[in-house]
Design an enzyme around this catalytic site. Structure first.
Site, PDB file in Angstrom:
ATOM      1  N   CYS A 116      -8.391  15.415  14.768  1.00 30.86           N
ATOM      2  CA  CYS A 116      -9.351  15.993  15.671  1.00 30.86           C
ATOM      3  C   CYS A 116      -8.777  16.930  16.686  1.00 30.86           C
ATOM      4  CB  CYS A 116      -9.982  14.842  16.435  1.00 30.86           C
ATOM      5  SG  CYS A 116      -9.336  13.262  15.959  1.00 30.86           S
ATOM      6  N   ASN A 135      -5.483  12.082  18.683  1.00 31.87           N
ATOM      7  CA  ASN A 135      -5.481  13.022  17.575  1.00 31.87           C
ATOM      8  C   ASN A 135      -4.270  12.696  16.735  1.00 31.87           C
ATOM      9  OD1 ASN A 135      -5.326  15.142  15.838  1.00 31.87           O
ATOM     10  ND2 ASN A 135      -4.870  16.685  17.388  1.00 31.87           N
ATOM     11  N   GLY A 136      -4.500  12.229  15.550  1.00 31.70           N
ATOM     12  CA  GLY A 136      -3.358  11.887  14.716  1.00 31.70           C
ATOM     13  C   GLY A 136      -3.655  10.665  13.890  1.00 31.70           C
ATOM     14  N   MET A 175      12.075  15.081 -14.871  1.00 31.78           N
ATOM     15  CA  MET A 175      10.906  14.827 -15.706  1.00 31.78           C
ATOM     16  C   MET A 175      10.185  13.591 -15.157  1.00 31.78           C
ATOM     17  SD  MET A 175      11.175  17.442 -17.576  1.00 31.78           S
ATOM     18  CE  MET A 175       9.728  17.313 -18.608  1.00 31.78           C
ATOM     19  N   GLU A 196       6.409  26.823  -6.851  1.00 35.99           N
ATOM     20  CA  GLU A 196       6.919  27.318  -5.577  1.00 35.99           C
ATOM     21  C   GLU A 196       8.148  28.175  -5.827  1.00 35.99           C
ATOM     22  OE1 GLU A 196       8.393  24.581  -2.527  1.00 35.99           O
ATOM     23  OE2 GLU A 196       8.164  26.261  -1.150  1.00 35.99           O
ATOM     24  N   LYS A 207       7.446  12.939  -6.868  1.00 35.65           N
ATOM     25  CA  LYS A 207       8.117  12.644  -5.597  1.00 35.65           C
ATOM     26  C   LYS A 207       7.192  12.947  -4.435  1.00 35.65           C
ATOM     27  CE  LYS A 207      10.479  17.070  -6.041  1.00 35.65           C
ATOM     28  NZ  LYS A 207      11.657  17.876  -5.813  1.00 35.65           N
TER      29      LYS A 207
END
Lengths: 468, 1510
Positions: free
Chosen positions: B23, B250-251, B495, B905, B956
């Protein structure tokens, strides 16, 4: 991948043709370890999948690479009773499935296996390990070929009392009598047998079960009976002239030479010898190849090998990809020693002179799919010719085990091909009678025989311990 | 446990426990305590200006919650004609009641009875006027009735507040336990003498509309604390709106499960004079079924009312980091250490504002992962909020602009009229007691205790017995333990995991294998335990006689301190031998009789619990659970089961706090095992079996160290692994991980879970005690009965073995697939699929449980192949992880069949963006944006059909990645905008996504730069992923990917591959069900992946809810991958996952094979559709009702599995869409950029220079991205000439100002800016200066937020003032000048230059592998603040360096008119020696090599051409 594949190679042809000693050479330890280091410890060891006994190549080769010879041998023995046999004469489906074989440079797995086990013997790592406890159960194993031998070994190690019956004068079956000495020196078998005996395995040679000992007696005496008598019945060629002299089954020829090497003597009449003769080998398989090697050693004038099937491709075809067994042209060390090879030839008849074979008429054939999609052979008219031959060896495989005698007496059921019918747990139709090897799966490789024998032993063991 | 009012009950795969929120928060206060309506008004404005941080539901009208806390508005009540005594002598609060009047009355009757019993009097009730007309439908459906209640009694104010607390607690409990219908509505937002809270399920704007009270001029206060909520669901829940009674948060509290358990356990020991016997009335302290924030508030409220000041209580609950890397006084460290022995941290990202009506303040967690900015004006107003600019003041009024710092508290005392700075608060706290002295006297340190008796590590002849019975395999030794004991860290693998779930395997597994690690995604960030080790700690304590957290005494810290939870045999003996008061132990054997019948284990477990309880009663201080002494008669109970059982039994009996749990077991061997034991309550583990094996391996020479060294390395590896597992969930300290149960069980039955793993999710049923016992006895029998005691064998758990565990990818599957796709042979393909399907039904994966109902139709009625191949995507695999050949083959194939390939990426060569002349197109349609932001430029993003935000990866999840420098060749470096040879680190979190509203911001950023691209968010299957996905859907993602944990990887710790994440089937069904329940399913496309191979796999996944399908491993296998699992070594022998030139030549794949695969797959899917009877694929999506369930009565483990929750169809499926129907509304039409583009037309068309001026405010987010998109579309990477488009802004810029700013654009901002300024900067220039007229000193004030220039690739930035945390994080090319930075400056930087003309925070240059930073070391202590792991610090010496710095400072002066820059340049000789050059070692090496090469080239040139020599 910086280390290239190096094969130890064979002795020079000129040298090896002068004797019956093993053709293959060995690498020194350093080079051997380097070769072992080529194993990449694949996430999926296709080699192991390809191997009938399931040797764990990554593990034993890693141990070798690290110089842990003793461990390497231990690992080999987990899956294979006789790495010294397969290390010499296995066609190595593992190498065909090796990931490095995608680019045709597989790890020298077979040679590595052989080297490891020889090192093991040399260092004294392989020694008798008799079972600490005996179960009191008795098992008869009939036939001392690789299947029977492997089964007997395991069952004995697990503490059962095992009697191994062999009809011939020495243990080994086709290992000893079929395979020429230049591929497998028989002292290798003797060395192993000594260990097995020291471990308490009881061996009765020159004992033909069904003749010398009756099957029903065995059934009484033993808690389980294992049949591993091989596929003794060779495939014949029923064409005109078959009755001529000088036409032999390959196995007669090979067995005799092996016996000669072992010191046995034969009368000139009995002796089959190729010196100064034109030799024709019918059948393009390993047995045929062994005949070629033997004939060359006997200084034949010429050796010709013919095969009814078409010449296989040199490289894999798209429909025969890695990692599957490659149907490609195989050239053995015996081929290298000199012979003419022909394919797509069918033998029409033998031509004789004075009752003795002088040649064979052959015709070229082609293979086409018939209406049912089955490959059928069609002779090509006008391609008949005659191949000169003073000595003909029939090396066209084997039909089935010999039914007469033991098998019929025990009353085991056969399958369509005449092999002994076996359930998945290696039982025959007769209670407490098990079967393994060529006798049930048809003639095949030594490594398959060992795998079969091991499998049977496992089920026999289960059978014996469950009933305990 | 009853769930809160609005949330649905647990159903199907959904569980309300998983709800998250986050929030915008803030407060406005008058420092001198002057009450005014203006403050209230300003508070509401703060809220409205942060509307974009909240969210709206599916009806686009219902807010997730908003609220305000103000001082008791006495004046207002008087003006309303209420007769009240003087302020402070009465309390008041709003009470939420059931709408039904009878029920409301019933509630009030109970309440009034309690009020009377507590000897208080109700003065009156007041109806709260509300304007229900403004509510959204969802909010309205659950709107409570509201009354304000006024209560008085003859007590002092503080005492009265405590009474009110008791009344509230008792009422809550009584009504919760009553049978009143609709009782869920009953709730007190506040009940106090000091404050009043107005809140509800509202949007910020609605708050004011709904409560007309708030607009009344008489509504005055000196404090206004506000909160707006972004929740992951759309269910109506009024009570979860914030602020809570004392705080707004907030968190996320990551350790909440453990914290709640420990609080419960503590209740038995709590005592305080303030409450006396009444304390019992306050239990449970933590209200059941509320959010993590609410629980934290409960704890804070309790501690506060029990006598601790708010700062004191907060410092106990959310301590700052105090290890040696933190610059705080020793006395304060002692304070923290003292409390750390008695209260575990409530750990997680948190920005908190709190107030009790007098004090108001804010604090940040130790990581400072949430933004918090404040402004103090000259007329004593302080405004703090998640964003700057949420309150606007004239520049000349501003005294200070600042930000909250990690772990620090800012406190305003409105009574005394002062701001109390953090160091003063902490100094007071540290002085309350002689903590240092107490620690010295009472706290023992394990290593200091003298050894009396050495305990050998060897087990001698017993070793085979232990290793066999405890199920050690050769792989455990070779692949896990030897690497750990040799290298000191966990081994890496590659893999995915393709072995069956433990419960689906015929083989016995260790119980640990049934527990999967949970990890943070989206709603809170994982931490980098290596680069940010300053916040991490493994320290723990054991011992202590009593833990009454309400009083302080030296005895409290009577405990033993450990640096690591793994201890040696000798250390354990030390503990056992202590045997003095406070340190007595009880050994409890956890063996059970092997021949004791079917329930022997269960019975023994119960005995153990009783023994443990007795030990507590007898005053023992710790319990040692020991499994030594196994024999043919005695078998070991799984250590995890024994630990959890004792832990939960003692919690239940409220006896847990009194003892520490120690596990002495031969069972644990790998990191995951230790994490499980600690997560379920063990404080210390002595893995004597693992030690014995290591010792044996050392003797055999398999470990090349002596034993002591090997053991040390092994423990080090476990420690590092534990830190990694904790950090995955965003947890920093072992203290808070301890007992936090951050696991999901897969395959453990309900009775076991409910008895001993209370609170652990377990959704597919599984083993009961009987099967668990059998699992233990199998290896036990093999050893003792069958005598199978040879060497350890390979299990086939990691690598395939012929006789070993099953693998989804085995030689036959690979062989057949390659055969079929290479020869385009459909019958071979069918051979492949039937082989795979048949093996799945052994069962191998959960999909093996499913069949389908048939209702055949002719196949030609089914939509064509081309419609189906559109749904196929190849998995995200970067060029870098796989070779160019493989990467391009995938792209080409997918473009051909209308599917999509994913760049992964690492960027993509812009050469590939345009189709080739021969029609082939090598562009990847999906462009990935991951945490490293490698290669993410404007041009990259505009060339995408879909932009994928990778939050997590199946193999992962929650972890970062690393591409070692040796693999970064020229091409890769170019695409990633880095330097060859430099290690590239991807951080575990996206540093611009710490919460769901941050994700919303990033989605918005990406949508702005490429409005045509779909934005997808990739999540990994875990418990609660559905709820997260709902939040992601509300954050406006177009596509959500649920990755199965079986997904592949180029490199990952093997324990992560095996033990984190869940199967695709569970994730996709949970997500689908949750989205449908929330009516969000129609807004997003759902994609899934994870061991998908056959048409049947796809069809089952579709029926569970997926409409798109990603294939990574399968596609690679088609291209020649043979599952070597060596990707991480760059030695791929088939040229797929390698960059090695020679190996790449071995690549045999072709794009045609991929085309063949997907075409045949689509055909097979069509055949299945025809059988099922659906014509269009969409008709299949979400049709779980078409699935049939198979059972496995003969499988000893699988028979206990129940997958019915996976095929659950929520009732909402009848009314809401069950597949994608409607596009998201992205709200980008109001961007300033539209106007900028119009005004810059001349520049865009003909490169003419343009100048533009614009005002800006914090609601203007991501300004510049859309404009940059236009530039990139036209001019590609090249951009425009520098300074072609010049825009001058005035005001407070919103988040992501100048994101992806392209070359040729210059933004000058006069004012200040929020977080993420210059994110992904690629060539543009950004200048920020304080507004004209401001009088504060720029270099001492914060003018820009956190995480600036994240992933910038080129461009410049000049900031006259101080920046927040993580300045230039992952910068790979931008040049920036700033006058001071917060913590973690230049983190993960790989290129570019940064000049800091002032102080830096902690951990500067962590993970920095490239680029150079120049820091003006004002105080001469930069050395301390810099993380020197990868860099060296040198003075500025070379001419080039000096020139470069001078040039940059002179630019800074030119652009910003900085007086500081001027001072430095004019006094250069004085300042020069103070500059420190921060140079990454690797970068230095590369630079030197480059120089050498240049020199050599020059030399060669002259050699070759002698005539040039003169």
């Amino acid at each position: 991948m910086t280390v290239p594949r190096i094969e130890a190679g064979n002795r020079p042809i000129s040298e090896r043709l002068e004797d019956y000693s093993e053709v293959e050479q060995t690498l020194n330890d350093n080079e051997r370890q380097l070769q072992a280091s080529r194993c990449m410890d694949c996430g999926i060891p296709f080699c192991q999948w390809g191997c009938p006994v399931g040797n764990t190549m990554p593990e034993f080769q890693d141990a070798m690479y690290k110089g842990n010879w003793e461990e390497a041998i231990k690992i080999l023995h987990y899956t294979n009773n006789f790495p010294e046999f397969t290390g010499r004469i296995c066609p190595a489906p593992c190498e065909k499935a090796c990931v490095l074989n995608i680019h045709e440079e597989p790890v020298t797995i077979r040679e590595n296996e052989c080297a490891a086990v020889e090192k093991g013997f040399a260092m004294g790592y392989i020694k008798p390990q008799p079972p600490k406890v005996r179960t009191g159960k008795k098992v008869a194993v009939i036939g001392s070929g690789p299947a029977g031998l492997a089964a007997a070994d395991l069952l004995n190690k697990w503490g059962h009392t095992v009697v191994l019956y062999e009809k011939d004068e020495a243990v080994g079956g086709l290992l000893r009598f079929g395979i020429p000495d230049f591929k497998l020196n028989k002292s290798v078998i003797d060395r192993r047998v000594k260990i097995l005996e020291a471990e308490g395995l009881i061996i009765k040679t020159n004992t033909m079960v069904g003749v010398d000992v009756k099957g029903k007696d065995l059934m009484k005496e033993f808690d389980a009976v294992c049949i591993a008598i091989g596929a003794g019945k060779p495939r014949d060629l029923n064409v005109p002239g078959r009755e001529l002299k000088g036409i032999h089954f390959a196995m007669e020829y090979l067995t005799q030479q092996n016996r000669v090497n072992a010191g046995k003597e034969f009368s000139p009449e009995e002796r089959i010898h190729a010196r100064g003769k034109h030799v024709l080998v019918i059948g393009g398989g390993d047995t045929g190849s062994d005949c070629i090697g033997t004939a060359n050693r006997q200084k034949a004038l010429s050796v010709t090998q013919i095969e009814i099937l078409p010449k296989p491709p040199v490289k894999r075809l798209p429909d025969n990809p890695w990692p599957y067994w490659p149907s490609v042209l195989k050239t053995s060390s015996s081929h290298e020693e000199g012979c003419s090879r022909f394919w797509s030839l069918s033998t029409k008849r033998f031509i004789g002179e004075n009752g003795h074979v002088k040649g064979a008429e052959v015709v070229e054939v082609k293979w086409e799919k018939d209406a049912n999609g089955r490959m059928t052979m069609i002779e090509i008219p006008g391609t008949e010719r005659i191949i000169q031959a003073d000595l003909v060896f029939l090396a066209m495989g084997f039909v089935s085990p010999v039914h007469e005698g033991l098998l019929d007496e025990l009353g085991v059921e056969y399958d369509q091909r005449g092999n002994v019918k076996a359930s998945p747990d290696k039982r025959t139709s007769v209670d407490k009678v098990f079967v393994a090897g060529d006798a049930t799966r048809g003639a095949s490789l030594v490594v398959h025989a060992i795998a079969e024998g091991r499998k049977m032993a496992k089920h026999v063991h289960e059978f014996l311990t469950k009933n305990a | 446990m009853r769930m809160q009012s609005g949330l649905p009950k647990a159903q199907g795969m959904y569980h309300p426990e998983n709800e998250h929120d986050s929030c915008g928060i803030g407060f406005v206060a008058h420092i001198k305590g002057q009450k005014s309506h203006e403050i209230v008004q300003r508070g509401l404005d703060v809220l409205i200006n942060m509307t974009h941080r909240g969210a709206e539901s599916a009806d686009n009208k219902t807010g997730d919650g908003a609220g305000i806390q103000i001082q008791m508005p006495h004046e207002f009540f008087i003006s309303q004609g209420i007769q009240l005594p003087s302020p402070g002598s009465y309390g008041a609060g709003i009470v939420f009641l059931p709408k039904n009047e009878t029920n409301a009355k019933q509630c009030l009757e109970i309440f009034e009875k309690i009020v009377n019993e507590e000897r208080l009097q109700i003065i009156t009730y007041r109806e709260v006027p509300v304007n229900s007309g403004c509510l959204g439908e969802i909010a309205k459906s659950n709107e409570p009735a509201m009354k304000q209640v006024f209560i008085t009694g003859k007590y002092e104010q503080e005492e009265l507040d405590r009474k009110l607390f008791i009344v509230r607690k008792l009422s809550e409990n009584a009504i919760r336990n009553s049978n009143i219908p609709n009782k869920e509505a009953f709730y007190f937002p506040s009940l106090s003498t000091k404050v009043m809270i107005y809140k509800g399920m509202l949007t910020p704007i609605q708050l004011k509309e709904y409560f007309p009270d708030l607009s009344d001029r008489n509504m005055i206060s000196a404090i206004a604390m506000v909160h707006s909520r972004f929740s992951t669901n759309t269910f109506p829940t009024w009570d979860l709106a914030q602020p809570f009674r004392y705080l707004a948060h907030n968190g996320e509290i990551n350790t909440i499960q453990g914290n709640r358990n420990w609080m419960k356990a503590r209740e038995g020991l709590l005592q305080t004079e303030l409450f006396g016997k009444d304390i019992q009335k306050l239990f449970p302290i933590i209200e059941p079924g509320k959010s993590d924030s609410a629980s934290l508030d409960n704890a804070l409220e309790f501690l506060h009312l029990a006598g601790r000041s708010l700062p004191h209580a907060l410092a106990m609950l959310i301590p700052e980091s105090w290890n040696e890397k933190n610059p705080i006084p020793e006395s304060l460290k002692a304070f923290y250490e003292y409390y750390s022995t008695i209260m575990e941290p409530w750990d997680g990202p948190a920005s908190i504002v709190f107030s009790d009506g007098r004090y108001v303040g804010g604090t940040l967690d130790r990581n400072g992962l949430r933004p918090s900015r404040y402004v103090i004006t000259k007329n004593d107003i302080i405004a703090m909020g998640s964003e700057v600019g949420c309150q606007v003041f004239p520049p000349e009024d501003i005294k200070v602009k600042g930000r909250q710092r990690p772990g620090k508290i800012l406190l305003v005392d409105t009574k005394l009229g002062i701001i109390i700075p953090d160091y003063e608060i902490k100094e007071q706290l540290a002085k309350m007691h002689p903590y240092q002295q107490w620690l010295k006297e009472s706290r023992l340190i394990l290593s200091d205790i003298p050894v009396r008796q050495r305990v050998p590590s060897e087990l001698g002849e017993d070793l085979p017995k232990y290793s066999k019975v405890f199920g050690y395999t050769k792989e455990d030794l070779e692949m896990v333990m030897i690497p750990m004991a040799t290298e000191g860290y966990e081994p890496t693998g590659s893999m995915g995991n393709d072995t069956p779930l433990a419960v689906l395997s015929e083989r016995p597994y260790r119980m640990f294998n049934y527990f999967r690690q949970l990890f943070a995604q989206v709603t809170n960030p994982p931490i980098d335990p290596i680069r940010e080790s300053l916040v991490m700690s493994l320290t723990n304590y054991i011992g202590s006689v009593s833990k009454n957290v309400l009083v302080d005494s030296p005895a409290h810290c009577k405990s033993i301190k450990f640096k690591s939870p793994i201890i040696t045999n000798t250390d354990l003996a030390k503990l056992k031998n202590l045997n003095e008061e406070g340190f007595r132990h009880k050994d409890i054997s956890i063996l059970f009789p092997a021949n004791g019948g079917e329930d022997a284990l269960e019975k023994r477990l119960e005995e153990i619990c009783i023994e443990a309880e007795k030990a507590v009663d007898e005053g023992y201080n710790y319990i040692v659970l020991c499994d030594r002494g196994i024999s043919a008669e005695w078998a070991p109970i799984p250590s995890l089961l024994a630990t959890a059982a004792v832990h939960h039994h003692l919690i239940e009996k409220k006896k847990r706090m009194q003892v520490g749990l120690i596990v002495e077991s031969a069972e644990p061997r790998e990191v995951h095992h230790f994490a499980c034991l600690i997560g379920y309550g063990a404080s210390i583990v002595n893995p004597y079996g693992a030690f014995a094996i290591i010792s044996d391996l050392c003797q055999k020479g398999k470990i090349k160290h002596d034993y002591v060294k090997a053991r040390e390395l092994y423990i080090k590896a476990i420690d590092a692994g534990l830190l990694k597992i904790m950090s995955k969930m965003g947890i920093s300290t072992l203290r808070s991980y301890h007992g936090a149960q951050i696991f999901e069980a897969v395959g453990i039955g309900e009775n076991v879970i409910n008895k001993y793993f209370v609170g652990t999710p377990s959704r597919i049923g599984g083993l009961g005690f009987k099967e668990i016992q059998e699992e233990v006895l199998k290896p036990h029998r093999e050893f003792f009965q069958l005598g199978l005691n040879g060497d350890l064998k390979t299990f086939g758990f990691y690598h395939y073995r012929k006789e070993g565990e099953q693998h989804g990818w085995d030689p036959d599957a690979i062989g057949l697939l390659q055969w079929a796709t290479r020869t385009n042979n459909y019958s071979k393909f069918k051979e492949f699929t039937s082989y795979v399907n048949q093996r799945n039904q052994t069962p191998l994966f959960l999909r093996g449980f499913f069949g389908y109902k048939t209702n055949p139709i002719p196949i030609d009625e089914v939509e064509p192949i081309s419609e189906i191949t559109k749904r196929f995507i190849t998995g995200a695999m970067s060029f870098g992880s796989i070779s160019k050949e493989a990467h391009e083959a995938l792209a080409e194939a997918m473009n051909k069949i209308g599917g999509k390939s994913n760049t992964g990426e690492g960027g993509e060569d812009s050469e590939r963006f345009k189709p080739l002349p021969d029609g082939r197109w090598l562009r990847s349609a999906v462009k990935q944006v991951a945490s490293g932001r490698f290669g993410v430029t404007a041009n990259y993003l505009v060339n995408a059909d879909e932009i994928q935000i990778k939050i997590a990866q199946g193999a992962k999840p929650g972890e970062g990645g690393q591409l070692p420098g040796i693999k970064v060749n020229k091409v890769i470096a170019r695409l990633r905008h880095s330097t060859p040879g430099i290690t590239l680190i991807s951080p575990p979190p996206h540093h611009d996504i710490y919460s769901i509203e941050d994700l919303k911001q990033l989605i918005f950023d990406l949508k702005c730069i490429n409005p045509n691209a779909k934005i997808s968010v990739k999540l990994v299957s875990e418990n609660g992923v559905g709820t997260i996905a709902a939040g992601v859907a509300k954050a406006k993602a177009d596509v959500i990917i649920i990755s199965g944990s079986e997904g592949g990887t180029g490199a990952s710790p093997i324990s992560s591959i095996k033990h984190a994440g869940l199967p695709m089937e569970m994730g996709i069904s949970e997500t689908h069900q949750t989205l449908v329940m929330n009516n969000l399913r129609g807004r997003v496309r759902l994609q899934t992946d994870g061991q998908l191979k056959t048409g049947l796999d796809v069809v089952i996944a579709a029926m569970l809810g997926a409409e798109e399908f990603a294939f990574a491993t399968t596609a690679l296998i088609v291209l020649g991958c043979v599952m070597m699992r060596k990707c991480h070594l760059n030695t791929c022998p088939v040229g797929v996952a390698t960059q090695e030139e020679e190996l790449r030549k071995r690549f045999t794949g072709r794009s045609e094979y991929v085309v063949n695969y997907f075409t045949m797959l689509a055909q097979e899917i069509r055949e299945l559709m025809a059988e099922i009877g659906v014509r269009k694929f969409d008709e299949l999506v979400g049709r779980a009702d078409l699935l049939t369930i198979r059972s496995f009565p003969n499988h000893w483990k699988a028979k206990t599995v129940d997958v019915s929750k996976l095929v659950y169809v929520p009732k909402e499926a009848k009314i809401y869409p069950i597949h994608y129907t409607t596009p998201q509304h992205h709200d980008i039409d109001k961007q300033i950029d539209h106007e900028l583009i119009r005004l810059a037309n001349a520049a865009l068309k003909s490169k003419d220079k343009v100048w533009i001026a614009k005002p800006i405010s914090n609601v203007d987010r991501t300004v510049g991205a859309m404009l940059s998109g236009e530039v990139a579309k036209r001019y590609g990477d090249e951009g425009l000439p520098h300074d072609t488009i010049n825009v001058h802004f005035t005001g407070s810029a919103g988040q992501s100002f100048g994101a992806f700013l392209a070359k040729g654009i210059t933004f000058k901002l006069e004012g200040d800016a929020n977080d993420y300024l210059g994110k992904g900067l690629c060539g543009g220039k950004i200048i920020v200066v304080p507004p004209t007229g401001s009088t504060f000193v720029p270099e001492e004030n914060i003018i820009v937020g956190n995480t600036l220039l994240y992933g910038a690739t080129s461009g410049e930035a000049y900031i006259r003032g101080i920046a927040g945390e993580r300045f230039c994080v992952r910068n790979s090319g931008a040049y920036a000048v700033v006058e001071g930075v917060g913590d973690h400056g230049c983190e993960y930087m790989t290129g570019g230059r940064v000049v800091v003309l002032g102080r830096t925070g902690r951990n500067f240059a962590a993970g920095m592998s490239g680029g150079i930073a120049y820091v003006l070391d004002v105080d001469g202590n930069f050395d301390y603040f810099c993380n020197k792991g990868l860099v060296e610090l040198t003075p500025l010496e070379s001419i080039e360096d000096i020139k470069e710095v001078q040039q940059m400072i002179s630019n800074h002066l030119y652009y910003t008119n900085s007086s500081l820059a001027e001072r430095i340049l004019t006094n250069w000789n004085e300042y020069l020696p103070k500059f420190v050059k921060v140079l990454p070692l690797e970068y230095k090496k590369v630079l030197e090599e480059q120089k050498l090469m240049q020199l050599q080239a020059k030399l060669e040139l002259t050699e070759d051409e002698p005539h040039r020599r003169y």
